[in-house]
Design a protein around this motif. Structure first.
Motif, PDB file in Angstrom:
ATOM      1  N   UNK A 237      -0.075  -2.349   5.663  1.00 31.58           N
ATOM      2  CA  UNK A 237       0.673  -2.771   6.845  1.00 31.58           C
ATOM      3  C   UNK A 237       0.620  -1.714   7.938  1.00 31.58           C
ATOM      4  N   UNK A 238       0.579  -0.454   7.566  1.00 27.11           N
ATOM      5  CA  UNK A 238       0.503   0.622   8.548  1.00 27.11           C
ATOM      6  C   UNK A 238      -0.822   0.584   9.304  1.00 27.11           C
ATOM      7  N   UNK A 239      -1.907   0.380   8.592  1.00 27.22           N
ATOM      8  CA  UNK A 239      -3.224   0.370   9.236  1.00 27.22           C
ATOM      9  C   UNK A 239      -3.402  -0.831  10.163  1.00 27.22           C
ATOM     10  N   UNK A 240      -2.661  -1.901   9.912  1.00 28.80           N
ATOM     11  CA  UNK A 240      -2.756  -3.078  10.782  1.00 28.80           C
ATOM     12  C   UNK A 240      -2.129  -2.838  12.151  1.00 28.80           C
ATOM     13  N   UNK A 241      -1.264  -1.843  12.248  1.00 28.05           N
ATOM     14  CA  UNK A 241      -0.487  -1.646  13.465  1.00 28.05           C
ATOM     15  C   UNK A 241      -1.103  -0.665  14.453  1.00 28.05           C
ATOM     16  N   UNK A 242      -2.235  -0.100  14.144  1.00 27.69           N
ATOM     17  CA  UNK A 242      -2.819   0.824  15.102  1.00 27.69           C
ATOM     18  C   UNK A 242      -3.916   1.684  14.506  1.00 27.69           C
ATOM     19  N   UNK A 243      -4.434   2.627  15.273  1.00 26.01           N
ATOM     20  CA  UNK A 243      -5.541   3.478  14.824  1.00 26.01           C
ATOM     21  C   UNK A 243      -5.062   4.572  13.872  1.00 26.01           C
ATOM     22  N   UNK A 244      -4.594   4.143  12.697  1.00 24.16           N
ATOM     23  CA  UNK A 244      -4.101   5.087  11.709  1.00 24.16           C
ATOM     24  C   UNK A 244      -4.948   4.979  10.445  1.00 24.16           C
ATOM     25  N   UNK A 245      -5.277   6.119   9.896  1.00 25.01           N
ATOM     26  CA  UNK A 245      -6.074   6.173   8.664  1.00 25.01           C
ATOM     27  C   UNK A 245      -5.181   6.638   7.522  1.00 25.01           C
ATOM     28  N   UNK A 246      -5.256   5.936   6.408  1.00 25.93           N
ATOM     29  CA  UNK A 246      -4.459   6.355   5.250  1.00 25.93           C
ATOM     30  C   UNK A 246      -5.379   6.825   4.124  1.00 25.93           C
ATOM     31  N   UNK A 247      -4.839   7.698   3.309  1.00 30.42           N
ATOM     32  CA  UNK A 247      -5.606   8.384   2.267  1.00 30.42           C
ATOM     33  C   UNK A 247      -4.802   8.350   0.983  1.00 30.42           C
ATOM     34  N   UNK A 248      -5.480   8.244  -0.158  1.00 29.27           N
ATOM     35  CA  UNK A 248      -4.810   8.262  -1.450  1.00 29.27           C
ATOM     36  C   UNK A 248      -5.138   9.522  -2.229  1.00 29.27           C
ATOM     37  N   UNK A 249      -4.118  10.159  -2.778  1.00 34.56           N
ATOM     38  CA  UNK A 249      -4.296  11.360  -3.591  1.00 34.56           C
ATOM     39  C   UNK A 249      -3.107  11.445  -4.544  1.00 34.56           C
ATOM     40  N   UNK A 250      -3.291  12.114  -5.658  1.00 38.42           N
ATOM     41  CA  UNK A 250      -2.168  12.309  -6.582  1.00 38.42           C
ATOM     42  C   UNK A 250      -1.009  12.945  -5.830  1.00 38.42           C
ATOM     43  N   UNK A 251       0.197  12.377  -6.000  1.00 37.86           N
ATOM     44  CA  UNK A 251       1.321  12.697  -5.131  1.00 37.86           C
ATOM     45  C   UNK A 251       1.842  14.111  -5.179  1.00 37.86           C
ATOM     46  N   UNK A 252       1.423  14.912  -6.174  1.00 37.79           N
ATOM     47  CA  UNK A 252       1.867  16.307  -6.173  1.00 37.79           C
ATOM     48  C   UNK A 252       0.909  17.190  -5.370  1.00 37.79           C
ATOM     49  N   UNK A 253      -0.141  16.567  -4.818  1.00 32.83           N
ATOM     50  CA  UNK A 253      -1.089  17.201  -3.899  1.00 32.83           C
ATOM     51  C   UNK A 253      -1.803  18.405  -4.519  1.00 32.83           C
TER      52      UNK A 253
END
Length: 870
Positions: free
Chosen positions: A405-421
């Protein structure tokens, strides 16, 4: 008195040789593989209940559990029928799986006859009861009578107490369980009991040995049997195994049977034994107590020869299945030769209900695999544009919906990584004397990071915090004090009554008032982090990082996320957390792998590291340039209400500020859309004329709500690849998503690290949900509304059940008869050339074993877009 004199000589038959201390420890260690360590519920971590059994195939473990504990780990017939009605299973794959099963077995039966029998059996309808009880069938079975399972390779060693019943019909094994539950609760209690277990500091076995002779709950004769029991735990275990005449070669299986009797309490003891050297033999002590108690309970029923039992297989249902599914007449069966009858019985025994449900599960998984491959291989990659902001989220399946839903709203890129980084840290919040690991439970912290503040401000904050804590501590102390708790209702009644009324009728208002009151009272100041290593240690961990470590952790995280070039002005690291009220399983809704630790703190640590000038300079020297106007910030994604909470926002550059403002403007819409999609899946929910976010907050803040969110239910796949592979696909919040670019991973080290870390975590989560769905009475935790928190460390049903190991019914089921979680084994999809997959399997025998033995499914998508199953 000698160690063996408490047992009559005639009760003892020596094993095939003496068993020494090390042998006992080795046998217990090997036997412990049938259970999994169980963390306290306050630090709930999803784990596979079969993590120690992966050297066996999934089917072998299924049959082991069915024959030893009568536990089914394949989906039930009703679940399969429901999935078929919902279009989740393509029946063409059932036929394919059936033919594959027939090809892998050899029977002297005509293929067409075998196929007809299998197709009928796969309807999963029951053999009519009137056929099973018919006199004609009884007459046919007279000549065959029963089979000994040893003749067809199916023999299991069970505790002898399982074969003995009292006059009232109660099994001695159930009585033994009742006693062991009581002793485990006493020993493991975490300050919930008013009086602690005497002699507890001497160890479990020693304390039990001294107290058992005074236990009024057991008979005088039983207490007498256990008086003067051996002081040494290993000697006691050796003596009692000899008294029970357990052959040396069967001792491990015998111990396994006892561990599987109460896998929850045994799992908690196993976990405790791994935490300190002081309790390293805790599982041995448990088994010595349990089997000693078993011997004492069995003593009135001796000699043992009367108690031995061999598993038998009745031929009546096997003949009936051929008549019902195979369409054989009674007359035709009667005219068969004994050899033919034996062949047909063997076939029916092998192609049993479990084999049928295995085939249906494989078809279910193949259907999902086909549907997923169609989504991923028909994606249309848009021309990649420069993103205004890049946001890294936890791989958690709940992030997928929000990201989409975030990417549908504008020029935003999302990334997936294990949450403890990738930060192996323990965190210590401002003013706290304690820390907690903030990483997956499969790893150990290597650094401690503390929140800091100037001394004067810290002192004032600590005073306010102590005032709040003192109220809580006083209440708990009075509640557990025998005299004080008599007047506690009179003192606390009015205040708690007011809280109950407000939380029941206006939960959102009550929660907001309590949170604001706490926030306004505490007034937590702005804090700093102890990032710089100052050659100090606390709890054995160095505080902060060296300069080289700062660079290493920043480099490692940025490479995993693919942020080595083309960085946006604003990069947001989003930790993951959740919220709920009056919920023993609250920690299970935070990160599913990190023992209930939310990862916003980790996000802040990484953001601060990446903003350090010295870290950027070191990375630039290595060829990794971070633009001057790029600023890293930290937030936390609250999946219960689909909100981003800002944790760390430093001074922003002009372009970063523009991106931040743009992001802030669209987040309310993203939140509402994500909530609207998510809430429609909750049962009995009417969203007409309701704001989805308001409704989500009501779920999170209502203390009577048994299902504040679905957690990771319906997780089914783990996709490792570029975001372009998945960003235009509707994945229904069922996929763990981890960014990976094989072109940046020449030697395959990054892929190997993802599989060993995040891949293991995803598999554990998947099998935790799977087990809690297919065997909720054994691997789940039952209904939330009837649970009892016990010993301060877990839940039971009632006051004398096993310590429940899995998820509650409300986390996997819509209702008593309708499942929500689809019990599928995890499908791992890797976007990389075939040679990468081959190298991964060759270099990681443990992962290869998981794939071959059916604990995970594996597929890949090569650079040309070709899907391959492994």
């Amino acid at each position: 008195m000698s160690a063996t004199s408490v047992i009559n000589k005639e009760d003892v038959k020596q094993n095939d040789g003496h068993i020494d201390f090390q042998e006992i420890q080795d046998l217990v260690e090997s036997a412990s593989h049938v259970i999994a360590p169980l963390w306290p519920i306050s630090t709930f971590a999803a784990r596979s209940p079969w993590m120690g059994l992966e050297k066996l195939s999934f089917d072998q473990v299924a049959r082991l559990l069915k024959n030893t504990r009568d536990v089914d780990i394949y989906p039930s017939a009703s679940m399969i029928q429901s999935a078929k009605r919902n279009g989740e299973i393509d029946e063409a794959f059932v036929e394919i799986a059936m033919q594959r099963w027939l090809d892998s077995h050899s029977f002297p039966i005509p293929r067409k006859v075998a196929e007809q029998y299998c197709r009928s059996a796969l309807t999963l309808d029951n053999v009519p009861s009137e056929l099973l009880s018919s006199p004609e069938l009884a007459k046919l079975s007279m000549d065959i009578k029963e089979w000994d399972t040893e003749s067809i390779g199916m023999s299991y060693t069970q505790p002898i107490s399982m074969n003995v019943k009292q006059q009232n019909g109660e099994k001695l094994a159930d009585i033994l369980d009742y006693y062991m539950i009581k002793w485990c609760k006493l020993y493991l209690d975490e300050s919930q009991a008013t009086w602690t277990m005497p002699n507890r500091e001497e160890g479990f076995y020693s304390a039990w040995r001294q107290l058992i002779q005074y236990d009024p709950a057991i008979s005088k004769s039983l207490r007498k049997s256990l008086r003067d029991w051996p002081k040494d735990v290993t000697t006691a275990l050796e003596v009692v195994l000899s008294a029970l005449e357990i052959p040396k070669q069967e001792i491990q299986h015998y111990l396994e049977g006892h561990l599987l009797s109460l896998p929850g309490w045994a799992g908690m003891l196993l976990w405790r034994s791994q935490q300190s050297s002081y309790e390293h033999a805790l599982l041995t002590e448990y088994l010595a107590i349990r089997i000693s108690m078993e011997w004492a309970l069995l003593k009135p029923y001796l000699p043992l020869s009367n108690l031995q039992s061999t598993q038998k297989v009745s031929v009546v249902p096997l003949i009936a299945s051929w008549i019902h599914w195979g369409k054989l007449s009674i007359e035709k069966w009667a005219h068969m030769s004994s050899v033919e009858q034996n062949d047909y019985l063997t076939f029916a025994y092998q192609f049993d209900e479990m084999a049928c449900r295995k085939i249906w599960l494989e078809a279910w998984e193949q259907t999902y695999r086909d549907q997923l491959s169609e989504k991923l291989l028909t994606f249309h990659t848009n021309e990649k544009k420069n993103a205004l902001a890049q946001l890294a989220f936890c791989i958690d399946v709940r992030s997928e919906r929000f990201r989409r839903h975030l990417e549908k709203e504008g020029p935003f890129e999302t990334i997936g990584i294990a949450g403890f980084f990738g930060l192996p840290i323990a965190t210590s919040e401002l003013g706290s004397k304690h820390s907690h690991p903030s990483l997956p439970v499969i790893s150990k912290p290597e650094h401690k990071i503390k929140e800091l503040q100037h001394e004067n401000e810290l002192k004032r904050y600590q005073q306010r915090k102590n005032a709040v804590n003192s109220l809580n501590n006083t209440f708990k102390t009075m509640k557990h004090n025998l005299l004080a708790n008599l007047i506690l209702p009179e003192v606390s009644g009015p205040l708690l009554s007011l809280q109950m009324v407000t939380r029941s009728f206006v939960p959102k208002t009550a929660d907001r008032m309590i949170r604001n009151l706490r926030k306004n009272w505490l007034r937590k100041p702005e804090t700093m982090l102890s990032l710089n290593h100052v050659h100090e240690k606390e709890e054995g961990l160095p505080i902060g990082f060296t300069e080289a470590q700062k660079v290493n952790y920043a480099r490692q995280a940025l490479k995993l996320m693919g942020l080595t070039k083309n960085l946006s002005p604003l990069v947001v690291f989003c930790g993951h957390g959740s919220q709920s009220i009056n919920n023993p399983y609250a920690s299970s809704l935070d990160c599913g792998a990190c023992g209930g630790a939310s990862s916003g703190f980790n996000a802040r640590v990484l953001a601060e590291l990446c903003n350090l000038p010295e870290v950027r300079e070191a990375l630039l020297a290595e060829g990794m340039e971070i633009p001057k106007d790029t600023v890293f910030v930290a937030a936390e994604h609250n999946t219960a209400v689909e909100e981003l909470h800002w944790i760390y926002v430093p001074k922003l550059s002009a372009s970063a500020q523009e991106a931040f403002d743009r992001l802030g403007a669209i987040l309310p819409k993203v939140r509402d859309n994500a909530n609207a999609e998510r809430l429609t899946q909750l049962p009995n929910l009417q969203l007409k004329h309701k704001n989805p976010t308001d409704e989500a907050k009501r779920f999170a803040q209502d203390w009577s709500e048994v299902r504040p969110e679905w957690g990771l239910a319906r997780n089914a796949s783990f996709i490792i690849g570029k975001r372009e592979l998945t960003q235009n696909s509707e994945l229904e919040g069922r996929a763990f998503l981890h960014n990976y670019d094989w072109q940046q991973d020449e030697n395959g080290d990054m892929l190997a690290g993802i599989i060993a870390g995040a891949g293991t975590v995803a598999q554990w989560i998947n099998l935790q949900y799977y087990a809690s769905t297919v065997a909720p009475h054994y691997y789940g935790s039952g209904n939330k509304t009837t649970q009892t928190i016990t010993a301060g460390l877990g839940v039971m049903q009632g006051n004398a059940s096993d310590l429940l190991t899995g998820l509650p019914w409300q986390s996997v089921m819509k209702s008593d008869k309708e499942y929500f979680h689809s019990p599928l084994r995890l499908l791992i999809v890797i976007q990389a050339p075939a040679e990468y997959i081959k190298r991964l399997l060759n270099n990681n025998p443990a992962f290869q074993q998981k794939v071959q033995n059916g604990w995970v499914r594996l597929a890949s998508i090569d650079p040309k877009g070709i899907w391959e199953n492994w």
